[in-house]
Design an enzyme around this catalytic site. Sequence first.
Site, PDB file in Angstrom:
ATOM      1  N   LYS A 184     -25.042  -4.318  -5.740  1.00 56.48           N
ATOM      2  CA  LYS A 184     -26.243  -5.125  -5.957  1.00 56.48           C
ATOM      3  C   LYS A 184     -27.374  -4.265  -6.518  1.00 56.48           C
ATOM      4  CE  LYS A 184     -27.159  -8.005  -2.637  1.00 56.48           C
ATOM      5  NZ  LYS A 184     -26.704  -9.313  -3.118  1.00 56.48           N
ATOM      6  N   ARG A 209     -32.054  -7.010   1.562  1.00 62.79           N
ATOM      7  CA  ARG A 209     -30.675  -7.489   1.386  1.00 62.79           C
ATOM      8  C   ARG A 209     -29.703  -6.318   1.332  1.00 62.79           C
ATOM      9  NH1 ARG A 209     -30.905 -11.037  -3.894  1.00 62.79           N
ATOM     10  NH2 ARG A 209     -29.365 -12.416  -2.961  1.00 62.79           N
ATOM     11  N   MET A 236     -22.485  -9.093   5.269  1.00 67.82           N
ATOM     12  CA  MET A 236     -23.581  -8.303   5.823  1.00 67.82           C
ATOM     13  C   MET A 236     -24.883  -9.091   5.729  1.00 67.82           C
ATOM     14  SD  MET A 236     -22.552  -4.476   4.619  1.00 67.82           S
ATOM     15  CE  MET A 236     -22.327  -4.967   2.917  1.00 67.82           C
ATOM     16  N   HIS A 238     -19.841 -19.937   0.446  1.00 68.62           N
ATOM     17  CA  HIS A 238     -19.127 -18.836   1.098  1.00 68.62           C
ATOM     18  C   HIS A 238     -17.622 -19.105   1.130  1.00 68.62           C
ATOM     19  CE1 HIS A 238     -17.389 -16.862   4.707  1.00 68.62           C
ATOM     20  NE2 HIS A 238     -18.106 -15.838   4.295  1.00 68.62           N
ATOM     21  N   GLU A 244      17.254   9.116   4.434  1.00 71.70           N
ATOM     22  CA  GLU A 244      16.541   8.306   5.428  1.00 71.70           C
ATOM     23  C   GLU A 244      16.456   8.990   6.788  1.00 71.70           C
ATOM     24  OE1 GLU A 244      18.738   4.641   6.005  1.00 71.70           O
ATOM     25  OE2 GLU A 244      20.587   5.622   5.380  1.00 71.70           O
ATOM     26  N   SER A 255      18.340   7.623  -3.012  1.00 70.25           N
ATOM     27  CA  SER A 255      17.423   6.522  -2.780  1.00 70.25           C
ATOM     28  C   SER A 255      16.799   6.750  -1.410  1.00 70.25           C
ATOM     29  CB  SER A 255      18.147   5.174  -2.807  1.00 70.25           C
ATOM     30  OG  SER A 255      17.227   4.120  -2.634  1.00 70.25           O
ATOM     31  N   GLY A 290      15.386   5.769   1.814  1.00 71.93           N
ATOM     32  CA  GLY A 290      15.302   4.617   2.718  1.00 71.93           C
ATOM     33  C   GLY A 290      14.056   4.779   3.562  1.00 71.93           C
ATOM     34  N   ASN A 324      12.162   2.895   5.261  1.00 71.02           N
ATOM     35  CA  ASN A 324      12.036   2.270   6.580  1.00 71.02           C
ATOM     36  C   ASN A 324      12.586   3.193   7.662  1.00 71.02           C
ATOM     37  OD1 ASN A 324      10.949  -0.061   5.434  1.00 71.02           O
ATOM     38  ND2 ASN A 324      12.955  -0.999   5.167  1.00 71.02           N
ATOM     39  N   CYS A 347      14.149   2.278  -1.626  1.00 70.54           N
ATOM     40  CA  CYS A 347      14.689   0.928  -1.465  1.00 70.54           C
ATOM     41  C   CYS A 347      14.203   0.272  -0.183  1.00 70.54           C
ATOM     42  CB  CYS A 347      16.217   0.952  -1.510  1.00 70.54           C
ATOM     43  SG  CYS A 347      16.947   1.984  -0.234  1.00 70.54           S
TER      44      CYS A 347
END
Length: 888
Positions: free
Chosen positions: A30, A100, A111, A460, A749, A768, A770, A772, A835
């Site tokens: 702003k 403001r 805010m 809003h 992995e 690859s 892994g 996770n 992956c």
Amino acid sequence: MASPRKKYVYFFGDGKADGNGKMKDLLGGKGAGLANMTNLKIPVPPGFTITTEACNTYFENGKKHPEGMWKEVVENIGKVEKSMGARLGDSRNPLLLSVRSGSKFSMPGMMDTVLNLGLNDTTLKALIAKTGNERFGLDTYRRLISMFGSTVMGIERHEFDKALEKMKKSKGVELDTDLTAKDLRTLVDKFKAIYKKGTGKNFPSDPLAQIRLAINAVFDSWFGDRAVRYRKINRIPHDLGTACNVQAMVFGNMGENSGTGVGFTRDPSTGKKQFFAEYLPDAQGEDVVAGIRTPLHIDELKKKQPKTYEELNRIYLKLEKHYKDMLDLEFTVQDGKLYMLQTRIGKRTAAASLQIAIDMVKEGLIDKKEAVMRIDPEQIDTLLHPMIDPKADVKILAKGLPASPGAAVGKVVFFAEDAEEWASRGEKVILVRHETSPEDIGGMDAAQGILTARGGMTSHAAVVARGMGKCCVAGCTAVNIDLKRKVFNVDRQTVREGDFITLNGSTGEVILGQAKLVQPDMSGNFNTIMKWADDIRELGVRANADTVADAKMALKFGAEGIGLVRTEHMFFEAERIKAVREMILADDEKGRKAALAKILPMQRKDFTGIFKVMNGLPVTIRLLDPPLHEFLPKTDEELREIAKDLGVPFKTLKARNNALHEFNPMLGHRGCRLAITYPEIYEMQVRAIIEAACQVMKKGIKARPEIMIPLIADVRELTVMRELTVRVATEVEKRYKIKVPYDVGTMIEIARAALLAHEIAPEADFYSFGTNDLTQTTFGLSRDDAGRFLHYYVEKGIFEHDPFMTIDRKGVGLLMRMAIDSSRKIKKNMKMGICGEQVDPNSVEFCDEIGLTYVSGSPFRLPAARLAAAHATLKRRSKKKDLGRASV
């Protein structure tokens, strides 16, 4: 020589404020916009900006202003007084100010703002005498007391609202503009009483005290609940701080020749090149944004004040040309004179983002690279969501304003807290409100869509919903809400909490019940931007796909191959699971092979279908990964039923089930460990893969299988598995007399595999990651259980992100870097990808940075990943260019 004291306050136009540059960090969006407009000679009420550094220091000092800041504030108030020819607190010609917020990133309504500061009983008389408008003066005073009381002093806003509603009801009027000066004088006294009751003090009469407290309130709002939640949802850093803008008041509530408005230089819903704005006569800015009154189309200003409209038109075109982007504007007309109060980059829907970016390339304002950078990868996801089936027979209850496009189906709830609670237990909800406020942000995020009875296209609800990519219908005046009973009525139709409704955010329709939704048709602008992104990016993008349907979807969303086929998912179909269970129950190798022989043609058929669809694109197939007990039922009732189907005693099945039980199956007998114990399982799968490849290749269809061995911890495991794979593949190739271009690789992995990747590399054609399981083994966290407490870690700032959603660069990322660097010393151009499902923009950027070949995720996440990969390439090139300049 003493070092100069840090400057905390900038008068509008001091120095060069580039709204897109470094000054935005210091002045906020702003403040930078106001300074920019001042430099462009656009009519802006004079004022100054207190920097984000002042805000951060305020918190570091235990909520005390940094040394010298207040002195600078007072000096700059003097500059405003000089510019306006008025003085703060003056009994003849008083200056009124607004305070403001304004952070670097737009946070609409999150805010605080306080208007009309400087009014007291003395300056009120002067204001009335100066303007000759008693009603205006009293209206302005009651606004200050309610806004200051609620925003600065923490009095519940509804206390003031109740008094206002009671006054209107007693006078038999609907709008606050219908109240007389006498009514407003009574209301001012009531508001003062509410203030005293809420604070134990009289309303402060000292203008400087008002301003000081208002500045503190703006700073404090940076860490207010709604602002913190908004930043979490939108991934905005908490350490930026907010700037604070102090500006001379101009008044839109002086009568019908005055007013206030909010606009966008282009349509924020569609991106159409037309001025999109709303105007509310005899009002202040809060009335439009808060949706207190439904505003009028900007054409009303054109009819009533054509010269003012033409000036506004000229200014918005000038600003858009300067910023080279679609802008959000706020303006006030005071007695026929136009003032601009804000300009910032406007929030828009994904569809509008595409349209605006493409149009601006055609107009020569930006190039294709900038156009691609303008599209938020996470927002693009909203284009992939369903819309209402045009053929569906629907009952339209009411029609409001199409505030944010798309469609949403859910159960009606009336409070944001309920939306969050219902959504947490898996319910899809529609949040229905008179109008939303910043406190509703959590419920808006949890809801599928938002319906408001009041407010316009720039309210809003509309602005926040568009930014979130949520469907929203606003200003639906036919909807009469009874919050106490938790119902809404449209004519004689009653809709209760928990009833289903459907919203069409593209038309503004509110539909009773659950309308059928269909997938959108992605073409045109979407394809254009995706092509530009694909031409830029260097990182490959593949899909995780387990079926022919998945593979077709992957191609539709731009996959360059399949990065993960989870073969175990193919085992769960009814006709197959029986053979899998026979294999598990078998007492010896012969029995297992007999059961596997039944599965082989089914697996081969799966791979044949996928190879046909992908036609020569790489297909990475992970051999069986989960532990065997996952294929057996969990309850005795299910076990008895299966024992009956298989013709085996229940006790036998129960004993086998118990024998397979593991205390920690994720670290147990799974992945390559199964094949070390039972090699016939992987032999069957490799045979199915290579036979499928041979069969499609005989028909002239290309096949490029990449056979991936999971859960390798030691190179010797991969050596054994590679020998098995090559032996079986060679047997099949000889039988079919075809050479299949297959690769053998592994998943990284486990932390040990990452640390010893240089030993594993000679045996692997590709890696690859892994991510996770690598995250699980690195953190010592169970993904299935950690969800119960991980959000506390994120909320408390211990973790920046959920590590299962975004790659942990510091720990998991370090292991990935080590594995890549050590392996590429042995195999320079070795293929490497990920992956897991961590294909969010942050993770994609990291994968590009560390030199992966590709990322792979679910098909619906590919467009965002493609765009994020293009962003990553452009950022890396820009960084490299900057480093090159710095070294010269």
